[in-house]
Design an enzyme around this catalytic site. Structure first.
Site, PDB file in Angstrom:
ATOM      1  N   SER A 146       0.916  -1.168  -0.255  1.00  0.00           N
ATOM      2  CA  SER A 146       0.064  -0.034  -0.006  1.00  0.00           C
ATOM      3  C   SER A 146       1.002   1.255   0.084  1.00  0.00           C
ATOM      4  O   SER A 146       1.895   1.139   0.591  1.00  0.00           O
ATOM      5  CB  SER A 146      -0.731  -0.028   1.231  1.00  0.00           C
ATOM      6  OG  SER A 146      -1.336   0.952   1.402  1.00  0.00           O
ATOM      7  N   TYR A 159      -1.790  -1.019  10.563  1.00  0.00           N
ATOM      8  CA  TYR A 159      -1.957  -1.524   9.334  1.00  0.00           C
ATOM      9  C   TYR A 159      -0.685  -0.785   8.280  1.00  0.00           C
ATOM     10  O   TYR A 159       0.027  -1.707   7.497  1.00  0.00           O
ATOM     11  CB  TYR A 159      -3.093  -0.856   8.567  1.00  0.00           C
ATOM     12  CG  TYR A 159      -3.347  -1.116   6.989  1.00  0.00           C
ATOM     13  CD1 TYR A 159      -3.731  -2.269   6.444  1.00  0.00           C
ATOM     14  CD2 TYR A 159      -3.255  -0.052   6.232  1.00  0.00           C
ATOM     15  CE1 TYR A 159      -4.088  -2.578   5.329  1.00  0.00           C
ATOM     16  CE2 TYR A 159      -3.189  -0.245   4.761  1.00  0.00           C
ATOM     17  CZ  TYR A 159      -3.667  -1.272   4.411  1.00  0.00           C
ATOM     18  OH  TYR A 159      -4.018  -1.406   2.922  1.00  0.00           O
TER      19      TYR A 159
HETATM   20  N1  LIG Z   1      -8.824  -0.422  -0.331  1.00  0.00           N
HETATM   21  C1  LIG Z   1      -7.918   0.492  -0.098  1.00  0.00           C
HETATM   22  O1  LIG Z   1      -7.942   1.713  -0.211  1.00  0.00           O
HETATM   23  C2  LIG Z   1      -6.461  -0.218  -0.225  1.00  0.00           C
HETATM   24  C3  LIG Z   1      -5.331   0.609  -0.422  1.00  0.00           C
HETATM   25  C4  LIG Z   1      -4.234  -0.024  -0.627  1.00  0.00           C
HETATM   26  C5  LIG Z   1      -3.872  -1.198  -0.279  1.00  0.00           C
HETATM   27  N2  LIG Z   1      -5.007  -2.195  -0.279  1.00  0.00           N
HETATM   28  C6  LIG Z   1      -4.687  -3.463  -0.131  1.00  0.00           C
HETATM   29  O2  LIG Z   1      -5.356  -4.113  -1.297  1.00  0.00           O
HETATM   30  C7  LIG Z   1      -5.688  -5.598  -0.869  1.00  0.00           C
HETATM   31  C8  LIG Z   1      -7.091  -5.977  -1.150  1.00  0.00           C
HETATM   32  O3  LIG Z   1      -7.756  -5.141  -0.236  1.00  0.00           O
HETATM   33  P1  LIG Z   1      -9.320  -4.636  -0.981  1.00  0.00           P
HETATM   34  O4  LIG Z   1      -9.354  -3.187  -0.747  1.00  0.00           O
HETATM   35  O5  LIG Z   1      -9.800  -5.398  -2.230  1.00  0.00           O
HETATM   36  O6  LIG Z   1      -9.972  -5.202   0.594  1.00  0.00           O
HETATM   37  P2  LIG Z   1     -11.449  -6.154   0.550  1.00  0.00           P
HETATM   38  O7  LIG Z   1     -12.308  -5.904  -0.665  1.00  0.00           O
HETATM   39  O8  LIG Z   1     -11.839  -6.080   1.913  1.00  0.00           O
HETATM   40  O9  LIG Z   1     -10.880  -7.569   0.330  1.00  0.00           O
HETATM   41  C9  LIG Z   1      -9.975  -8.211   1.061  1.00  0.00           C
HETATM   42  C10 LIG Z   1      -9.855  -9.768   0.838  1.00  0.00           C
HETATM   43  O10 LIG Z   1      -9.008 -10.309   1.361  1.00  0.00           O
HETATM   44  C11 LIG Z   1      -9.546 -11.572   1.887  1.00  0.00           C
HETATM   45  N3  LIG Z   1      -9.232 -11.980   3.252  1.00  0.00           N
HETATM   46  C12 LIG Z   1      -9.433 -11.019   4.563  1.00  0.00           C
HETATM   47  N4  LIG Z   1      -9.180 -11.901   5.497  1.00  0.00           N
HETATM   48  C13 LIG Z   1      -8.838 -13.131   5.005  1.00  0.00           C
HETATM   49  C14 LIG Z   1      -8.421 -14.377   5.701  1.00  0.00           C
HETATM   50  N5  LIG Z   1      -8.255 -14.377   7.114  1.00  0.00           N
HETATM   51  N6  LIG Z   1      -7.846 -15.561   5.137  1.00  0.00           N
HETATM   52  C15 LIG Z   1      -8.383 -15.383   3.577  1.00  0.00           C
HETATM   53  N7  LIG Z   1      -8.536 -14.296   2.978  1.00  0.00           N
HETATM   54  C16 LIG Z   1      -8.733 -13.300   3.651  1.00  0.00           C
HETATM   55  C17 LIG Z   1     -11.255 -11.364   1.860  1.00  0.00           C
HETATM   56  O11 LIG Z   1     -11.748 -12.697   1.610  1.00  0.00           O
HETATM   57  P3  LIG Z   1     -12.799 -13.184   2.719  1.00  0.00           P
HETATM   58  O12 LIG Z   1     -13.184 -12.183   3.543  1.00  0.00           O
HETATM   59  O13 LIG Z   1     -13.691 -13.930   1.707  1.00  0.00           O
HETATM   60  O14 LIG Z   1     -11.866 -14.333   3.244  1.00  0.00           O
HETATM   61  C18 LIG Z   1     -11.228 -10.552   0.611  1.00  0.00           C
HETATM   62  O15 LIG Z   1     -11.089 -11.320  -0.539  1.00  0.00           O
HETATM   63  C19 LIG Z   1      -5.318  -5.682   0.571  1.00  0.00           C
HETATM   64  O16 LIG Z   1      -3.974  -6.155   0.856  1.00  0.00           O
HETATM   65  C20 LIG Z   1      -5.226  -4.041   0.919  1.00  0.00           C
HETATM   66  O17 LIG Z   1      -4.387  -3.920   2.238  1.00  0.00           O
HETATM   67  C21 LIG Z   1      -6.321  -1.569  -0.051  1.00  0.00           C
END
Ligand SMILES: NC(=O)c1ccc[n+]([C@@H]2O[C@H](COP(=O)([O-])OP(=O)(O)OC[C@H]3O[C@@H](n4cnc5c(N)ncnc54)[C@H](OP(=O)(O)O)[C@@H]3O)[C@@H](O)[C@H]2O)c1
Length: 269
Positions: A146, A159
């Site tokens: 991130s 985080y």
């Molecule tokens: N959204 C932002 O602003 C942002 C910014 C920078 C970086 N990121 C990074 O991008 C990545 C994806 O995030 P997102 O924004 O797409 O969030 P999201 O929609 O909440 O997706 C998170 C994913 O991680 C999975 N996950 C969470 N806990 C888990 C566990 N215990 N075991 C297996 N899978 C798990 C969830 O699946 P289940 O719940 O089905 O397990 C879901 O598929 C993350 O690494 C996040 O830190 C996000």
């Protein structure tokens, strides 16, 4: 090193049940012709995505239901994946955050975040690097960190720490690889409109969030081109380039003020 070519190759995507992982999986199938191994906890979501992708494209999809907060199981799961499929690439995307004052973060939730964001990713990366080094074949690993790794975000302190770990770990490890056909890409998105940022606490920050389709598209291109690090979004890249003009402390302070305003508004509701 030649670009990665995902056509007809097997690619693992963790966190594929929503947000960035789901969108990257979709684009990998629709635009790149890849076969997919999709991992997350929510089985129904993965099953639905498998049905959609297999009915709309030529791609095949395996689903793996696993909880990355239990990293001792993940090595076994990954071993099974590797023994069944000729893995070409992996996107370690799954991650969780906590928005609020660090002192209010329950210890249990903190431990889970460390297990999911750091330990599972580190174990899987180690195992995947060993696999590609032994195989001596073309391959790629992308780790989703991130921008919080570069500009730590107040009110997401733990985080930001986990994402900083990933950036340092993967940047250093990428210099240890013997297999010249293997690349490690560290993806550094700013805010994205996904489930992670759907809560009211992010209301004041919505204007900064990028559409997930754009972030996924840029991420896959950077991965394909084997970029070592990549920030999606012109303005995000510009601000990171121009940041030398301002003191990092100033940027972190301003970010903190914006987050605090958003959280205060939310708690007033
Ligand atoms: N959204 C932002 O602003 C942002 C910014 C920078 C970086 N990121 C990074 O991008 C990545 C994806 O995030 P997102 O924004 O797409 O969030 P999201 O929609 O909440 O997706 C998170 C994913 O991680 C999975 N996950 C969470 N806990 C888990 C566990 N215990 N075991 C297996 N899978 C798990 C969830 O699946 P289940 O719940 O089905 O397990 C879901 O598929 C993350 O690494 C996040 O830190 C996000």
């Amino acid at each position: 090193m030649k670009n990665l070519n995902f056509k007809d190759k097997w690619i693992l995507v963790t966190g594929a049940s929503s947000g960035l992982g789901e969108e990257m999986a979709r684009q990998l199938a629709v635009q790149h012709g890849a076969n997919l191994i999709l991992l997350a906890r929510r089985k129904e979501r993965l099953e639905q995505l498998k049905i959609t992708i297999e009915s709309e494209t030529e791609s095949s999809v395996d689903i793996v239901v696993a909880d990355l907060s239990q990293p001792e199981q993940i090595e076994e799961i990954l071993e099974t994946i590797i023994s069944r499929r000729d893995l070409y690439a992996a996107i370690l995307n799954a991650g969780v955050t906590y928005l609020g004052k660090h002192l209010a973060l329950p210890k249990e939730q903190f431990n889970q975040m460390i297990q999911i964001n750091i330990i599972s990713v580190t174990y899987m990366t180690t195992q995947l690097v060993a696999y590609f080094e032994k195989k001596k074949s073309v391959g790629g690993i992308m780790i989703v960190s991130s921008m919080a790794a570069i500009f730590p975000t107040p009110f997401q302190a733990a985080y930001a720490g986990t994402k900083g770990f990933l950036l340092n770990f993967a940047s250093a490890l990428s210099q240890e690889l013997d297999n010249k056909e293997l690349s490690l890409t560290i993806f550094l998105p700013g805010g994205i409109a996904t489930e992670m940022t759907a809560g009211d606490g992010f209301n004041e920050l919505r204007g900064y969030l990028m559409p997930v389709q754009q972030v996924a598209k840029e991420g896959l291109l950077a991965f394909k081109k084997r970029k070592s690090t990549y920030i999606p979004g012109f303005l995000n890249r510009l601000s990171s380039k121009l940041s030398f003009l301002l003191r990092k402390e100033f940027i972190i302070k301003q970010t903190g003020k914006t987050y605090k305003k958003s959280l205060d508004r939310h708690s007033e509701l």
